[in-house]
Structure formats: C-alpha cells, structure tokens
Design an enzyme around this catalytic site. Structure first.
Site: not given
Length: 507
Positions: A53, A167, A169, A222, A224-225
C-alpha cells in the site's frame, strides 16, 4: 465452495495482481478492503494475504486495520506494507529509508530461506517498491532473506506468519510464482479447485439472475475486452442482447468496417457519433477532462440507442481491473492514476445499470476466457486499444484533422509491425501525436510540422511493462513511411520508458 484465499487490500496498485497469481494456480481468492472486520468467515478459508500500500505504518493517518484478523487460524502472508504492519503490531522495528527503493534487487536467502523459499535459488532477482523497511523483526520471527534492506523476508513458523519486503506477484520477481505456490500448497494446504471454466459457469448464472428478462446493451468496440463480454452475455441471455458499435471518429483506420464484418451473428448496430464527440472535445487539452468528456458522451449515445431498441435497463462494458485500479479507490485506499472513460468518466445521472463481468480480471485472463468461449485467435490476440481511442493518443486538443493524421500514421506502423512478424511478440503497440512541431527539410524546402511517437511494450497484464527492443531497420521503415506518406508529420521518435514509472498510454 471453492477453497478460499482472502486478500486484504491496503491500496497497492498490485493487489489484484496478487489475486491473479493465486488464481493462476487454480486457487480461488477474493479481495476485501483492509477496513473490513473479520466477521463470520467461511470454512473454506485457507489463508490470508496482507497487501502492499502507499501509506506508512509509521504515519498517524495509516488506514485502520482490525488486529482480530491475526487471530484467524490460517497462515498469513504480509507483502511490503503488509510485512511492515506485522512488524509494527509486534515488537519489531520499522524505519524510514533515506530514499525510496524502487526497481530490481538481488535477494539472498538466509539458512535456506525457510518454508516460503523451498525450491528457490539462493540468490534471485526481486522487485522492490517501498519507502519504509523492517529494521528488526518481531520476537519469534527469523529473517529468511536479505537484499538491499537487511530483512527482506521473515517467518514465524509456529504461528505460520510470513513477510516479504519485495513483491512476488510482479513479473520481475523471477521466483515469485514458486514463492506463491509454496504459500498456497505447502503452507496453506490448498489443492487447487478453481478454473476459468468454473468462472464462466458462475458468471453466466450471475448474469441470468441479475438481468432476468430485461434487455441489455453491450458497447462493442471490437477489442478483446468488449468482444469477450459480448460472447459471455450472448451465451448467458442470447437474443436479449443488442451490441452497439459507436463510431466516435476516434477509431483506427477501417475499424468500423472490420467490426461489422466480424460480428454479423450478433444483433449489432452502428451509432454514428463523430460530430458529437469532437464537439465535446473542442478546446479540451487536459487528459482527465478528455476522458470524462468521452465517458459522458458514450453514455449519452447509448441512451439515444436505448430508445431506438425499445428500452434496455442494462449496459454491459468490458471494464478490466487495470481500468478500475487506476481510476478509483476500488477495494482499499489506492491512489488515482488516471480516470478511465468507462470508470471515472461515467456521468452520475445515467439511466443504465452496469454489467461488468470482467471487472476483476487482467488482460491475459480475459484472453484465456475468450478462448474458452470459442472466439478466434485473430480477435483474442489483438493489442489493447483504449475505449477513448485516439482521443488519448493525441496530446493536446483533439480535432478531426489531428485524428486523420494520427490514424494514417498508426495504420502504417501497425502494417509494418505485422509485416515484419513482430506483432505477436509485442503486448501493445501504439502511435501518439505530440503537441509540438519541429523544423525539417523536405524537397529542399523548410517544413514545420508535427511529431509522432511510436510506443511498443511487452507485458503480461498491463500493470507493469517494458519497452520492446524494436529492430532498427523496422523503426527506420516505419519512420520513413510515416514521414513520406502522412502529410503533416516530419519527425518520428521511439518511446523507451517502462511502466512504471510511465504508463503505457501517454494520457
């Protein structure tokens, strides 16, 4: 019920990336605000992660946290701020650094590194992003790794509490996946029972329950999402869905024609709205104002279409988590980076309710979902293109003339990148029109024309990115063609900034 890992979000830009790394291992996880109290927790809870954070545990204004979470009988992993919080709540010492450490560092394990580092090399690269650090671990904890800071990792084996200053990740932490796996399987005892197939089933059921017999509009650009959202909705509610392509004058060359040709099986309508968008953008050069103007105008166009189709209560969007985390404080006190048109730019008085089934997914997860839904690879593999389109790739005022300039330059760049076989190696490629002019010479005459910037990056999720090492001969061809074929541009530059500190888009 799926096995569950809970992530308490203290406002890190990487919180959802932690969730993504966990889901990649087939383990379901949820994010909760750090301000939540434990309450009644499900029996399927296997572990708890305290995120990073932007605040300091040494600050009086740090976000509130209920220490009752640490009485829950599951393993706890604190990452960055989360590690410092475990230290501060014990009798350890957290100190401010002389300067903020940001970027790559080398991690050295101490006495093998303990349970969290099984199978990890004695020395490996990690990604740091912190101002404070742990000077002394609390009583009962042992230091398991050091780096540029003396306590880069610790563990309390008896209490099954672990802390990482770096991190895991983030893609740049080379052993991050193995560390996450160790936490999930060796420490928390997870088996891994969650898949993208189960995500589809759960979302279809949720959409049907949410929508009932109502009609739904889906903004289909059009990309991807929006394509994956449309496919998921079509699977869930069939002919209750109407897709709308908004031609706002900010699209790439031949975009409308391509979308209409590829989505003939859906109820697809085209809304011609170039004049409306350009009118709202006239005289606007601030990026935040642009995004909000575009978001507002999108909604007004959808509301006009709503009347034409006989009413629709719901609007479906391809909103992803990077859009959300950069726009608003989503689940915890995260900093606002930019207002995305489909999040921070929405008007408060819109008549729609939103359906956003991808809201907590990253781009690569959306692509996997698209494959599961049977979308063609040519659609799934497309580079991201923002909803505001060229409006946020034109720095300064957006006009039709400047849109046409950028549209032509971008078309040439994409054509050459595809021709050279580099398109699939690049996560996102884009061309930007800069708000400056430069002197040049063409045909023995002086020119004073616009500058275009080419940006190509590699990434997995859009939260971090590296610039792509484009071959010089390809850069030369792109530059030569743009300067020769696009009247009004006489200089092309290449952007070699990483994200962070830069964002992928310039605005």
């Amino acid at each position: 019920m799926h096995e569950l890992i809970l992530i308490l979000d203290f406002g890190s830009q990487y919180t959802q990336l932690i969730a993504r790394r966990i889901r990649e291992q087939g383990v379901y996880c949820e994010i909760r605000p750090c301000t939540d109290a434990p309450g009644e927790l499900p029996a399927s809870l296997k572990g708890l992660v305290l995120s990073g954070g932007p605040d300091s545990v040494l600050s009086e204004t740090r976000p509130p946290f209920d220490p009752a979470w640490l009485d829950v009988d599951v393993p706890v992993l604190g990452i960055c701020y989360g590690m410092q919080l475990l230290t501060a709540l014990g009798d350890g010492v957290v100190a401010r650094g002389e300067h903020r450490e940001y970027g790559k560092a080398m991690l050295d394990l101490v006495d093998g590194g303990g349970a969290l580092f099984q199978g990890v090399d004695a020395s490996s690269q990690v990604w740091m992003s912190h101002g404070d650090h742990v000077d002394r671990a609390p009583e009962g904890y042992v230091t398991t790794a050091s780096a540029s800071c003396p306590v880069a990792a610790f563990e309390h084996a008896g209490q099954k509490r672990f802390g990482l200053q770096f991190h895991p990740e983030v893609h740049h932490s080379t052993a991050g996946v193995q560390i996450v796996r160790n936490f999930l399987f060796a420490i928390c005892g997870c088996a891994g029972d969650w898949t993208m197939g189960s995500f589809i089933e759960e979302q279809v059921e949720r959409i049907r329950a949410q929508v009932g017999t109502d009609r739904v509009i889906c903004g289909l650009s059009g990309g991807v999402d929006s394509s994956v959202v449309a496919a998921l909705l079509h699977k869930a509610i069939g002919d209750q869905l109407t897709c709308i392509f908004v031609d706002h004058g900010l699209n790439r060359k031949f975009e409308r024609e391509g979308v209409v040709a590829e989505f003939q099986e859906y109820d697809l309508r085209v809304a011609l709205a170039e004049d409306e968008f350009l009118e709202k953008l006239a005289g606007v050069d601030d990026p935040e104002e642009k995004r909000k103007a575009i978001g507002n105008t999108f909604i007004r166009v959808f509301e006009a279409e709503q009347e034409k189709i006989g009413g629709a209560k719901w609007l479906a969007q391809g909103t992803l988590y990077p859009d959300v985390i950069e726009s608003v404080s989503f689940k915890g006190p995260s900093a606002t980076i930019k207002s995305h048109h489909n999040v921070g730019g929405l008007p408060e008085d819109m008549t729609f309710e939103l359906i956003e089934p991808l809201r907590e997914l990253f781009k690569d997860e959306v692509r996997e979902l698209g494959r599961k839904l049977g979308l063609p690879e040519s659609r799934i593999g497309r580079h991201p293109f923002p909803g505001p389109g060229l409006g946020i790739r034109i720095l300064g005022e957006v006009t039709k003339t400047r849109c046409d300039l950028l549209r032509d330059a971008d078309h040439i760049a994409m054509e050459e990148i595809r021709k050279a076989g580099h398109y699939d190696e690049i996560w996102q490629a884009l061309t930007v029109l800069l708000p400056v002019k430069s002197v040049g010479v063409m045909g023995d005459e002086r020119t004073y024309e616009n500058v275009a910037a080419l940006r190509c990056v590699t990434s997995t999720d859009g939260m971090t990115a590296d610039w792509y090492p484009m071959p010089y001969d390809l850069l030369g061809r792109i530059s030569s063609r743009i300067i020769n074929e696009v009247r009004g541009i006489n200089r092309v530059v290449y952007d070699i900034s990483s994200k962070p500190p830069a964002t992928i888009e310039w605005e």
